[in-house]
Design a protein around this motif. Structure first.
Motif, mmCIF file in Angstrom:
data_model
loop_
_atom_site.group_PDB
_atom_site.id
_atom_site.type_symbol
_atom_site.label_atom_id
_atom_site.label_comp_id
_atom_site.label_asym_id
_atom_site.label_seq_id
_atom_site.Cartn_x
_atom_site.Cartn_y
_atom_site.Cartn_z
ATOM 1 N N ILE A 13 0.676 -1.123 -0.087
ATOM 2 C CA ILE A 13 0.018 -0.085 0.021
ATOM 3 C C ILE A 13 0.810 1.414 -0.008
ATOM 4 O O ILE A 13 0.254 2.277 -0.597
ATOM 5 N N GLY A 14 2.029 1.139 0.885
ATOM 6 C CA GLY A 14 2.981 1.909 0.622
ATOM 7 C C GLY A 14 3.235 2.583 -0.551
ATOM 8 O O GLY A 14 3.037 3.969 -0.852
ATOM 9 N N TRP A 15 3.887 2.220 -1.645
ATOM 10 C CA TRP A 15 4.449 2.554 -2.867
ATOM 11 C C TRP A 15 3.301 2.796 -3.537
ATOM 12 O O TRP A 15 3.038 4.036 -4.371
ATOM 13 N N ILE A 41 7.856 2.035 -10.781
ATOM 14 C CA ILE A 41 8.007 0.960 -11.312
ATOM 15 C C ILE A 41 8.679 -0.334 -10.752
ATOM 16 O O ILE A 41 9.956 -0.047 -10.230
ATOM 17 N N MET A 42 8.526 -1.428 -11.516
ATOM 18 C CA MET A 42 8.773 -2.837 -9.620
ATOM 19 C C MET A 42 9.541 -3.792 -10.941
ATOM 20 O O MET A 42 9.273 -2.842 -12.717
ATOM 21 N N VAL A 43 10.845 -3.793 -11.192
ATOM 22 C CA VAL A 43 11.864 -4.371 -11.861
ATOM 23 C C VAL A 43 11.941 -6.073 -11.113
ATOM 24 O O VAL A 43 13.084 -6.101 -10.203
ATOM 25 N N LEU A 44 11.184 -6.622 -11.798
ATOM 26 C CA LEU A 44 11.061 -8.272 -11.226
ATOM 27 C C LEU A 44 12.110 -9.152 -12.629
ATOM 28 O O LEU A 44 12.450 -9.273 -13.218
ATOM 29 N N HIS A 45 13.128 -9.984 -11.243
ATOM 30 C CA HIS A 45 13.544 -11.530 -11.789
ATOM 31 C C HIS A 45 14.071 -12.421 -11.049
ATOM 32 O O HIS A 45 13.913 -12.118 -9.464
ATOM 33 N N GLY A 63 3.808 -2.109 -6.696
ATOM 34 C CA GLY A 63 3.611 -0.750 -7.944
ATOM 35 C C GLY A 63 2.878 -0.629 -9.215
ATOM 36 O O GLY A 63 1.811 -1.109 -8.828
ATOM 37 N N ASP A 64 2.930 0.314 -9.914
ATOM 38 C CA ASP A 64 1.898 1.113 -11.511
ATOM 39 C C ASP A 64 2.367 0.606 -12.291
ATOM 40 O O ASP A 64 1.800 0.047 -13.074
ATOM 41 N N ILE A 86 -3.625 10.410 -12.657
ATOM 42 C CA ILE A 86 -4.354 9.835 -13.358
ATOM 43 C C ILE A 86 -3.905 9.116 -12.077
ATOM 44 O O ILE A 86 -4.695 7.941 -11.784
ATOM 45 N N LYS A 87 -2.850 8.783 -11.021
ATOM 46 C CA LYS A 87 -3.224 7.493 -10.307
ATOM 47 C C LYS A 87 -3.735 8.161 -9.283
ATOM 48 O O LYS A 87 -4.196 6.772 -8.814
ATOM 49 N N HIS A 88 -4.194 9.136 -9.042
ATOM 50 C CA HIS A 88 -5.633 9.123 -7.895
ATOM 51 C C HIS A 88 -6.504 8.864 -8.328
ATOM 52 O O HIS A 88 -7.265 8.015 -7.554
#
Length: 262
Positions: A97-99, A107-111, A125-126, A214-216
């Protein structure tokens, strides 16, 4: 800024956050919970930050909760789950929720492995950009728990209810291609950090007021009854943990030493 488990660097309006516990596969202990929470607050207080990129050091984004470190310590569990009001976000829920509450795109970068608590962080993340070899899972049911880090709020925005229930009940591990097809992630990229940086720069070209609005608006439309969801997560997790502790106490009284956390 640096924390024992998290690092934050600023670069031309972009905040780059790194989960930094590679020797433990970035498993989340209390120090990492607290480090992430502090970093989010620092970003929120800095008006110069226009976008956030979250990644992880080592071979995995995050393999989930450090179960023995957190659940075997009642004080740690209390610090994670405690909240003033049922609909508030506790420390565990602020990992997602904090993000979402930041006024800038995240932006989350996943690996590697993005499992359990790692998936809950990623859902904050958005945007989620994953490497082709990334594997993802909502892993909590493997330990007899429910997802309670706020990711439920975001998950319902991404996938159909039957898919969400299946992922949560089975702890099924899926690959990046599957995750993309069901809407769990935004993009698969051979170089996810490069793709994330390009997207962040593209967003920086737009009005920060526009991005914020927009995010809100979009989160508000998709996140009806958020406080109810947060309350339900915590209530049901506490109910499970109380029952679990009672069973463990009985086993100890009976002289069992091979006690697990399921």
């Amino acid at each position: 800024m640096s924390e024992s488990r998290v690092t934050l660097t600023l670069e031309s309006g972009i905040a780059k956050v790194t989960l930094n516990r590679p020797e433990k596969y970035n498993a989340i202990d209390l120090a990492m919970f607290q480090g992430i929470d502090k970093v989010i607050k620092s970003i929120k207080a800095d008006p110069a930050i226009r976008a956030v990129i979250v990644s992880a050091a080592g071979e995995n984004f995050c393999t989930g909760l450090d179960i023995k470190s957190v659940l075997s310590n009642r004080s740690s569990a209390f610090k994670l789950l405690w909240k003033w009001l049922p609909g508030n976000a506790n420390l565990a829920q602020r990992m997602c929720i904090g993000w979402r509450r930041l006024n800038v795109p995240v932006i989350m970068v996943l690996h590697g492995k993005c499992w359990g608590g790692g998936m809950q962080i990623a859902l904050g993340g958005d945007f989620r950009i994953a490497s082709p070899d990334c594997s993802l899972a909502i892993m909590e049911s493997r330990w007899g728990l429910i997802p309670d880090m706020g990711g439920t709020v975001a998950l319902r925005e991404c996938v159909a209810s039957d898919q969400a229930i299946k992922l949560a009940m089975t702890s099924e591990i899926i690959d990046a291609k599957q995750a993309l097809s069901m809407g769990l992630i935004t993009q698969v990229a051979a170089s996810p950090m490069q793709a994330a940086t390009e997207l962040a720069k593209q967003l920086l070209e737009k009005s920060p007021d526009s991005n914020r609005a927009i995010k809100h608006i979009y989160h508000k439309i998709w996140s009806v009854n958020q406080r109810k969801i947060l309350a339900l997560e915590t209530f049901n997790q506490l109910k499970i943990l109380v029952g679990k502790n009672q069973r463990i106490a009985v086993k100890r009284q009976q002289g069992h030493t091979d006690i697990d956390f399921k």
